[in-house]
Scaffold this active site. Structure first.
Site, PDB file in Angstrom:
ATOM      1  N   ASP A 222       7.056  17.774 -10.204  1.00  0.00           N
ATOM      2  CA  ASP A 222       6.696  16.556 -10.779  1.00  0.00           C
ATOM      3  C   ASP A 222       7.005  15.326  -9.923  1.00  0.00           C
ATOM      4  O   ASP A 222       7.483  14.519 -10.480  1.00  0.00           O
ATOM      5  CB  ASP A 222       7.059  16.458 -12.480  1.00  0.00           C
ATOM      6  CG  ASP A 222       6.453  15.296 -12.996  1.00  0.00           C
ATOM      7  OD1 ASP A 222       5.112  14.968 -12.718  1.00  0.00           O
ATOM      8  OD2 ASP A 222       6.749  14.729 -14.083  1.00  0.00           O
TER       9      ASP A 222
ATOM     10  N   HIS B  16       8.911   6.293  -7.189  1.00  0.00           N
ATOM     11  CA  HIS B  16       8.455   4.840  -7.489  1.00  0.00           C
ATOM     12  C   HIS B  16       9.348   4.223  -6.323  1.00  0.00           C
ATOM     13  O   HIS B  16      10.523   4.303  -6.284  1.00  0.00           O
ATOM     14  CB  HIS B  16       8.346   4.409  -8.880  1.00  0.00           C
ATOM     15  CG  HIS B  16       7.292   4.937  -9.576  1.00  0.00           C
ATOM     16  ND1 HIS B  16       6.272   4.693  -9.358  1.00  0.00           N
ATOM     17  CD2 HIS B  16       7.496   6.122 -10.432  1.00  0.00           C
ATOM     18  CE1 HIS B  16       5.368   5.441 -10.173  1.00  0.00           C
ATOM     19  NE2 HIS B  16       6.266   6.308 -10.818  1.00  0.00           N
TER      20      HIS B  16
END
Length: 146
Positions: A59, A63
């Site tokens: 997953d 960021h």
């Protein structure tokens, strides 16, 4: 019962972190689906042991720091899963929470069988898609090592 092939995956961070990691509202632990309770972690580990959960996934949704340095409710969901894809599940083997065979099955055998990919069985003609690592090596996962 109907013979439909069903698979289930989980990410390493769901096996090592609980919703307690959300105390203090650190956006670094804001993922989707969200982190759950210790009982849920134990249920996932049981699912690995009994074969219900057959694959790991990362997953991988990193960021930039500035995207996560906002109020929790405004931060994007995501965690850098690729950087710890080996070390976190291996820590579960080292602690006895999953077996070495589960580790190998979930990262190699099950994905290859599910997606009809060649599996390296170390037989003549098999693809040379393996890696070596030192299971005793310790390192700190932080912004300087990712």
């Amino acid at each position: 019962k109907r013979g439909v092939k069903v698979t289930a995956e989980t990410c390493p961070h769901y096996l090592l972190l609980t919703d307690d990691a959300l105390n203090g509202y650190s956006s670094d632990t804001k993922v989707n689906p969200p982190l759950r309770t210790a009982d849920d972690v134990e249920a996932l580990l049981a699912g690995i042991t009994d074969g219900t959960i057959d694959m790991f996934a990362t997953d991988h949704a990193p960021h930039a720091a500035h995207e996560k340095e906002v109020e929790f409710m405004h931060a994007p969901c995501g965690i850098s899963g690729l950087d710890s894809a080996l070390s976190l599940p291996w820590s579960l083997v080292a602690s006895g929470k999953i077996t070495f065979d589960d580790f190998i099955r979930m990262w190699t055998i099950a994905p290859c069988e599910t997606f009809n990919l060649p599996l390296n069985s170390f037989e003549k003609g098999d693809p040379a898609d393996f890696f070596l690592f030192d299971p005793n090596e310790e390192w700190v996962l932080d912004t300087t090592t990712m």
